[in-house]
Write a protein that holds these residues in place. Structure first.
Motif, PDB file in Angstrom:
ATOM      1  N   PRO B 141      33.371  17.127 -14.161  1.00 23.18           N
ATOM      2  CA  PRO B 141      34.816  16.947 -13.952  1.00 23.18           C
ATOM      3  C   PRO B 141      35.624  18.189 -14.309  1.00 23.18           C
ATOM      4  O   PRO B 141      36.587  18.528 -13.622  1.00 23.18           O
ATOM      5  CB  PRO B 141      35.156  15.770 -14.878  1.00 23.18           C
ATOM      6  N   LYS B 142      35.209  18.884 -15.368  1.00 21.53           N
ATOM      7  CA  LYS B 142      35.983  20.059 -15.801  1.00 21.53           C
ATOM      8  C   LYS B 142      35.858  21.207 -14.793  1.00 21.53           C
ATOM      9  O   LYS B 142      36.870  21.763 -14.340  1.00 21.53           O
ATOM     10  CB  LYS B 142      35.514  20.513 -17.189  1.00 21.53           C
ATOM     11  N   PHE B 143      34.639  21.567 -14.443  1.00 23.54           N
ATOM     12  CA  PHE B 143      34.444  22.674 -13.500  1.00 23.54           C
ATOM     13  C   PHE B 143      34.985  22.325 -12.105  1.00 23.54           C
ATOM     14  O   PHE B 143      35.700  23.115 -11.499  1.00 23.54           O
ATOM     15  CB  PHE B 143      32.960  23.041 -13.384  1.00 23.54           C
ATOM     16  N   LEU B 144      34.607  21.146 -11.596  1.00 21.85           N
ATOM     17  CA  LEU B 144      35.055  20.805 -10.239  1.00 21.85           C
ATOM     18  C   LEU B 144      36.571  20.619 -10.196  1.00 21.85           C
ATOM     19  O   LEU B 144      37.219  20.985  -9.210  1.00 21.85           O
ATOM     20  CB  LEU B 144      34.325  19.552  -9.739  1.00 21.85           C
ATOM     21  N   GLY B 145      37.140  20.064 -11.258  1.00 25.56           N
ATOM     22  CA  GLY B 145      38.595  19.916 -11.323  1.00 25.56           C
ATOM     23  C   GLY B 145      39.286  21.272 -11.302  1.00 25.56           C
ATOM     24  O   GLY B 145      40.322  21.457 -10.647  1.00 25.56           O
ATOM     25  N   ALA B 179      21.599  16.876  -6.064  1.00 21.31           N
ATOM     26  CA  ALA B 179      21.068  16.625  -7.412  1.00 21.31           C
ATOM     27  C   ALA B 179      21.702  15.409  -8.069  1.00 21.31           C
ATOM     28  O   ALA B 179      21.022  14.629  -8.741  1.00 21.31           O
ATOM     29  CB  ALA B 179      21.286  17.862  -8.287  1.00 21.31           C
ATOM     30  N   TYR B 180      22.998  15.263  -7.918  1.00 14.09           N
ATOM     31  CA  TYR B 180      23.749  14.219  -8.632  1.00 14.09           C
ATOM     32  C   TYR B 180      24.590  13.383  -7.663  1.00 14.09           C
ATOM     33  O   TYR B 180      25.824  13.358  -7.775  1.00 14.09           O
ATOM     34  CB  TYR B 180      24.637  14.860  -9.703  1.00 14.09           C
ATOM     35  N   PRO B 181      23.946  12.690  -6.714  1.00 12.91           N
ATOM     36  CA  PRO B 181      24.731  11.945  -5.715  1.00 12.91           C
ATOM     37  C   PRO B 181      25.617  10.861  -6.328  1.00 12.91           C
ATOM     38  O   PRO B 181      26.741  10.668  -5.856  1.00 12.91           O
ATOM     39  CB  PRO B 181      23.657  11.350  -4.786  1.00 12.91           C
ATOM     40  N   ASN B 182      25.150  10.178  -7.351  1.00 12.67           N
ATOM     41  CA  ASN B 182      25.997   9.134  -7.960  1.00 12.67           C
ATOM     42  C   ASN B 182      27.227   9.734  -8.618  1.00 12.67           C
ATOM     43  O   ASN B 182      28.338   9.245  -8.449  1.00 12.67           O
ATOM     44  CB  ASN B 182      25.205   8.342  -9.009  1.00 12.67           C
ATOM     45  N   ALA B 183      27.008  10.790  -9.368  1.00 12.90           N
ATOM     46  CA  ALA B 183      28.147  11.434 -10.033  1.00 12.90           C
ATOM     47  C   ALA B 183      29.121  11.994  -8.997  1.00 12.90           C
ATOM     48  O   ALA B 183      30.346  11.887  -9.147  1.00 12.90           O
ATOM     49  CB  ALA B 183      27.661  12.544 -10.958  1.00 12.90           C
ATOM     50  N   MET B 184      28.603  12.585  -7.943  1.00  7.81           N
ATOM     51  CA  MET B 184      29.485  13.172  -6.923  1.00  7.81           C
ATOM     52  C   MET B 184      30.269  12.093  -6.176  1.00  7.81           C
ATOM     53  O   MET B 184      31.423  12.315  -5.786  1.00  7.81           O
ATOM     54  CB  MET B 184      28.678  14.033  -5.956  1.00  7.81           C
ATOM     55  N   GLN B 185      29.656  10.930  -5.985  1.00 10.15           N
ATOM     56  CA  GLN B 185      30.389   9.838  -5.345  1.00 10.15           C
ATOM     57  C   GLN B 185      31.542   9.389  -6.255  1.00 10.15           C
ATOM     58  O   GLN B 185      32.659   9.172  -5.779  1.00 10.15           O
ATOM     59  CB  GLN B 185      29.433   8.676  -5.083  1.00 10.15           C
ATOM     60  N   ALA B 186      31.266   9.312  -7.532  1.00 10.55           N
ATOM     61  CA  ALA B 186      32.314   8.901  -8.480  1.00 10.55           C
ATOM     62  C   ALA B 186      33.452   9.921  -8.519  1.00 10.55           C
ATOM     63  O   ALA B 186      34.615   9.562  -8.725  1.00 10.55           O
ATOM     64  CB  ALA B 186      31.712   8.721  -9.871  1.00 10.55           C
ATOM     65  N   LEU B 187      33.116  11.201  -8.323  1.00  6.35           N
ATOM     66  CA  LEU B 187      34.134  12.256  -8.410  1.00  6.35           C
ATOM     67  C   LEU B 187      34.874  12.490  -7.085  1.00  6.35           C
ATOM     68  O   LEU B 187      35.866  13.219  -7.058  1.00  6.35           O
ATOM     69  CB  LEU B 187      33.499  13.571  -8.870  1.00  6.35           C
ATOM     70  N   ALA B 188      34.376  11.888  -6.014  1.00  9.22           N
ATOM     71  CA  ALA B 188      34.930  12.172  -4.679  1.00  9.22           C
ATOM     72  C   ALA B 188      36.458  12.105  -4.601  1.00  9.22           C
ATOM     73  O   ALA B 188      37.091  12.995  -4.019  1.00  9.22           O
ATOM     74  CB  ALA B 188      34.291  11.250  -3.638  1.00  9.22           C
ATOM     75  N   LEU B 194      37.908  20.485  -2.197  1.00  9.55           N
ATOM     76  CA  LEU B 194      36.563  21.068  -2.190  1.00  9.55           C
ATOM     77  C   LEU B 194      35.725  20.459  -1.077  1.00  9.55           C
ATOM     78  O   LEU B 194      34.941  21.142  -0.423  1.00  9.55           O
ATOM     79  CB  LEU B 194      35.873  20.831  -3.547  1.00  9.55           C
ATOM     80  N   ARG B 195      35.897  19.164  -0.861  1.00 10.86           N
ATOM     81  CA  ARG B 195      35.146  18.481   0.195  1.00 10.86           C
ATOM     82  C   ARG B 195      35.559  18.998   1.577  1.00 10.86           C
ATOM     83  O   ARG B 195      34.716  19.244   2.442  1.00 10.86           O
ATOM     84  CB  ARG B 195      35.385  16.976   0.061  1.00 10.86           C
ATOM     85  N   ALA B 196      36.848  19.224   1.771  1.00  7.66           N
ATOM     86  CA  ALA B 196      37.329  19.759   3.050  1.00  7.66           C
ATOM     87  C   ALA B 196      36.836  21.195   3.249  1.00  7.66           C
ATOM     88  O   ALA B 196      36.446  21.588   4.354  1.00  7.66           O
ATOM     89  CB  ALA B 196      38.858  19.704   3.093  1.00  7.66           C
ATOM     90  N   LEU B 197      36.827  21.965   2.163  1.00 10.16           N
ATOM     91  CA  LEU B 197      36.317  23.336   2.237  1.00 10.16           C
ATOM     92  C   LEU B 197      34.841  23.327   2.623  1.00 10.16           C
ATOM     93  O   LEU B 197      34.399  24.113   3.483  1.00 10.16           O
ATOM     94  CB  LEU B 197      36.510  24.033   0.881  1.00 10.16           C
ATOM     95  N   GLU B 198      34.083  22.449   2.010  1.00  8.71           N
ATOM     96  CA  GLU B 198      32.649  22.347   2.326  1.00  8.71           C
ATOM     97  C   GLU B 198      32.455  22.088   3.825  1.00  8.71           C
ATOM     98  O   GLU B 198      31.616  22.720   4.479  1.00  8.71           O
ATOM     99  CB  GLU B 198      32.017  21.215   1.515  1.00  8.71           C
ATOM    100  N   ALA B 199      33.244  21.171   4.383  1.00  3.76           N
ATOM    101  CA  ALA B 199      33.104  20.829   5.818  1.00  3.76           C
ATOM    102  C   ALA B 199      33.468  22.028   6.694  1.00  3.76           C
ATOM    103  O   ALA B 199      32.800  22.298   7.705  1.00  3.76           O
ATOM    104  CB  ALA B 199      33.983  19.623   6.148  1.00  3.76           C
ATOM    105  N   ARG B 200      34.522  22.745   6.320  1.00  5.86           N
ATOM    106  CA  ARG B 200      34.929  23.905   7.129  1.00  5.86           C
ATOM    107  C   ARG B 200      33.870  25.005   7.093  1.00  5.86           C
ATOM    108  O   ARG B 200      33.598  25.648   8.104  1.00  5.86           O
ATOM    109  CB  ARG B 200      36.275  24.457   6.628  1.00  5.86           C
ATOM    110  N   ILE B 201      33.286  25.226   5.920  1.00  4.91           N
ATOM    111  CA  ILE B 201      32.244  26.260   5.824  1.00  4.91           C
ATOM    112  C   ILE B 201      31.028  25.861   6.665  1.00  4.91           C
ATOM    113  O   ILE B 201      30.462  26.686   7.398  1.00  4.91           O
ATOM    114  CB  ILE B 201      31.823  26.482   4.345  1.00  4.91           C
ATOM    115  N   ALA B 202      30.641  24.584   6.578  1.00  4.03           N
ATOM    116  CA  ALA B 202      29.461  24.127   7.339  1.00  4.03           C
ATOM    117  C   ALA B 202      29.665  24.296   8.843  1.00  4.03           C
ATOM    118  O   ALA B 202      28.699  24.427   9.596  1.00  4.03           O
ATOM    119  CB  ALA B 202      29.161  22.670   6.999  1.00  4.03           C
TER     120      ALA B 202
END
Lengths: 239, 239
Positions: B141-145, B179-188, B194-202
């Protein structure tokens, strides 16, 4: 040029690598939190100030510029304080060595906090004993052996001439002498060049004056380098 | 200009942050160990070659220059591959963000290896469960936030325009999804930028082609990002 350094009060910590560069160069700087308190860092850490948003201290400001991360700060200061040889190749080499020092610093820190930075040492003492044993037995010889080789190739300097990397290597040796005296005694025959470098840095007039001043805090068990006798079991022969 | 990238075969690892930059820019490069084997790195790691002496892979060569440490390699490549905005302030900010990513990568790695990199995961499973719980509950949460805030301020980019930092953030999100799909789902809900950036890069043509190629290895349990179900316990509400 005046610089403002922001770092936690009460410890040398990662701020000390920057402080040594500023002191060695006789730079005009303010150690802001020591004057105004740790709260002075909050607006920067919350992203409320113009310029780059630091994730954590230390960070340095110079005019409108905010520069965070030790290796980045030293990369910025190096040419300005005449603490890195000229040319792109030397600057990249300095940054690479400083980043390797940063990795080493993290491993040294994590030897007493292998589970969580925010939890007490006492609550992670058993895993700390295992991690510190690995640090002493494998990681200290590997990192210090590498830097010994680098300084040997550089005729007594990391980069063939005085630089901020030499100042950081001084701090590494001093910090490990405090935290892991038994391990460092065992490693002494393997790091004559690093030991000689440490002595030369300590004798530089500005550094000698700084070390004798109240600005140089003592190592303590709140910082990165911590002395816990139960973690300093020395090194066995198969290292 | 031709570049030679040196990194361990068989994993994405830290080399992937460099690979993504080279691929995005359509640079002419050779992934040397994948052609000649891991042994090709040894002369460099032993300090037997001219130029800077790398402590560990990845490193990149370009003519006589040897550049090691991911953030240093990207700092070197950025202007050459048009992957960093112009000016010293932007380059320092990029380097700072990349160094914060490097710290995050180390914490992610150490969540499965909190005691010793050289020992098996199975021999440090219990401390790994404790460290991974702290990673999920506090550090993710700290880093991704923090990075969410940075990308929000940068109008969908870490630096206000496309850069190597965006490519590295893509890799962080993809790696954590593995690596951490459950944690990432909770943080979504907390990381839409970040999620939109990931899609644009892909969706960038060179990246899409790379991801579909055999050059992009699958994530696996030998790399930095590892999926061990027992470490991915999700996040509880008090995070």
């Amino acid at each position: 040029m005046t610089y403002q350094l922001y770092y936690w009060t009460g410890i040398q910590g990662r701020g000390e690598f920057v402080r040594l560069a500023l002191e060695d160069a006789g730079a005009d700087y303010t150690d802001v939190a020591r004057v105004d308190g740790d709260d002075a860092m909050q607006p920067f850490l919350e992203g409320d100030r113009k310029g780059a948003h630091p994730f954590a201290p230390p960070f340095l400001t110079s005019g409108d510029l905010v520069v965070a991360q030790v290796a980045n700060i030293l990369h910025f200061l190096g040419p300005r304080l005449d603490l890195v040889p000229e040319g792109e190749a030397a600057r990249l080499q300095a940054l690479q060595l400083q980043l390797t020092i940063a990795d080493f610093v993290t491993e040294i820190h994590d030897s007493h906090h292998p589970i969580a930075s925010a939890e007490y040492y006492e609550d992670q003492k058993d895993p700390a004993k295992r991690r510190a044993a690995d640090l002493r037995q494998h990681r200290l010889p590997k990192f210090l052996g590498y830097f010994e080789q680098v300084v040997d190739r550089g005729n007594g300097h990391a980069l063939g001439a005085h630089s901020y990397v030499d100042l950081s290597l001084f701090q590494i040796v001093r910090g490990l002498d405090y935290a892991y005296p038994n391990a460092m005694q065992a490693l002494a025959p393997k790091i004559p060049q690093l030991r000689a470098l440490e002595a030369r840095i300590a004798a530089r007039p500005n550094i000698a004056a700084y070390l004798a001043s109240e600005r140089r805090l003592a190592f303590n068990t709140n910082g990165i380098f911590r002395h816990y006798p139960e973690l300093d079991g020395g090194i066995t022969d198969d290292a």
